[in-house]
Scaffold this motif. Sequence first.
Motif, PDB file in Angstrom:
ATOM      1  N   ILE A  85       3.554   6.892  -4.054  1.00 17.53           N
ATOM      2  CA  ILE A  85       3.181   5.697  -3.429  1.00 17.53           C
ATOM      3  C   ILE A  85       3.398   4.553  -4.504  1.00 17.53           C
ATOM      4  O   ILE A  85       3.523   3.260  -4.128  1.00 17.53           O
ATOM      5  CB  ILE A  85       1.385   5.870  -3.437  1.00 17.53           C
ATOM      6  N   PHE A 200       8.463   6.864   1.617  1.00 17.59           N
ATOM      7  CA  PHE A 200       8.056   5.788   0.582  1.00 17.59           C
ATOM      8  C   PHE A 200       9.368   5.247   0.033  1.00 17.59           C
ATOM      9  O   PHE A 200       9.643   4.177  -0.323  1.00 17.59           O
ATOM     10  CB  PHE A 200       7.036   6.402  -0.415  1.00 17.59           C
ATOM     11  N   LEU A 203      11.050   2.938   2.171  1.00 21.14           N
ATOM     12  CA  LEU A 203      10.384   1.621   2.325  1.00 21.14           C
ATOM     13  C   LEU A 203      10.723   0.700   1.189  1.00 21.14           C
ATOM     14  O   LEU A 203      10.950  -0.244   1.321  1.00 21.14           O
ATOM     15  CB  LEU A 203       8.950   1.794   2.318  1.00 21.14           C
ATOM     16  N   ASP A 204      10.948   1.478   0.012  1.00 25.45           N
ATOM     17  CA  ASP A 204      11.363   0.789  -1.183  1.00 25.45           C
ATOM     18  C   ASP A 204      12.807   0.225  -1.011  1.00 25.45           C
ATOM     19  O   ASP A 204      13.078  -0.987  -1.452  1.00 25.45           O
ATOM     20  CB  ASP A 204      11.129   1.533  -2.371  1.00 25.45           C
ATOM     21  N   SER A 225       6.397  -3.824  -1.744  1.00 29.42           N
ATOM     22  CA  SER A 225       6.506  -2.684  -1.443  1.00 29.42           C
ATOM     23  C   SER A 225       5.001  -1.847  -1.660  1.00 29.42           C
ATOM     24  O   SER A 225       4.666  -1.064  -0.604  1.00 29.42           O
ATOM     25  CB  SER A 225       7.516  -1.785  -1.867  1.00 29.42           C
ATOM     26  N   LYS A 229       3.228   0.158   1.385  1.00 30.48           N
ATOM     27  CA  LYS A 229       3.159   1.561   1.450  1.00 30.48           C
ATOM     28  C   LYS A 229       1.718   2.225   1.434  1.00 30.48           C
ATOM     29  O   LYS A 229       1.561   3.121   2.073  1.00 30.48           O
ATOM     30  CB  LYS A 229       3.621   2.200   0.038  1.00 30.48           C
ATOM     31  N   MET A 232       0.825   1.669   5.028  1.00 30.26           N
ATOM     32  CA  MET A 232       1.476   2.550   5.827  1.00 30.26           C
ATOM     33  C   MET A 232       0.631   3.722   5.780  1.00 30.26           C
ATOM     34  O   MET A 232       0.361   4.595   6.905  1.00 30.26           O
ATOM     35  CB  MET A 232       2.931   2.615   5.577  1.00 30.26           C
ATOM     36  N   PHE A 233       0.303   4.190   4.549  1.00 29.89           N
ATOM     37  CA  PHE A 233      -0.295   5.471   4.497  1.00 29.89           C
ATOM     38  C   PHE A 233      -1.694   5.625   4.816  1.00 29.89           C
ATOM     39  O   PHE A 233      -2.210   6.635   5.534  1.00 29.89           O
ATOM     40  CB  PHE A 233      -0.217   5.628   2.918  1.00 29.89           C
TER      41      PHE A 233
END
Length: 251
Positions: A85, A200, A203-204, A225, A229, A232-233
């Motif tokens: 994360i 993750f 996403l980065d 990000s 993140k 999203m989590f």
Amino acid sequence: MNALRIALVLALAGLAAAASAATPDVVLPGVQLTLGAAKGAQQETATAIRIMLALTVLSLAPAILIAMTSFTRCVIVLAMLRQAIGLQDAPPNTVLVSLALFLTLFTMSPVLEQINAAAYQPFSAGRINVDEAFKRGVAPLREFMVRQTREQDLALLVEISRSEPPRALEDVSMVQLVPAYMLSELKTAFQIGFVIFLPFLLLDLIISAALMSMGMLMVPPVVISLPLKILMFVLIDGWNLVVKSLVASIH
């Protein structure tokens, strides 16, 4: 000086005579000294050795918890989740270790129930001795570790120890089984952590590519990000998914 030597010799002779007398106890104010052979000395020595061994096992309890249970897998997966994360101190180490401890207790509860029924209850009732209770208590824990251990890890430890290949799993010693089990736990934990890292990481990469395409090179990608993140989590109910997958991996 001669008189002092004679007095010392007489005192030693008196102590020797007292030791060989029928009553071997010498009682002083506040002190009781027993001279001669104690009754049941062998039993007392055996009891002292058992107490010493019990204290040694209690001092090794943290190492046993880490080496012979699912705690290693749980705490590594949770730590890798926090790293994926991008959070450094949230959740803190105390929370992660506490969650790993209770997940360990949850996953090891069938084994603990078998140990309680097969070893502790008969021993507390006086139906078996300490040695038999130890053998019965180790059996469920050994069976659990064997189920989680990969054959190649166990073969590696047997090869390193330069011992004869075991004909059956019962022939494998705990000295070989415990490190093989830990190697398997580390490998499984890193595999689960890698699967957690992938979304993750993607996403980065997306955030970095978007910032570069807009010419915002001076903006650190983690600034944008990290909140995404976390969002999203939370939206996918990540904690439930991770805990469910982690518990399901322990068979």
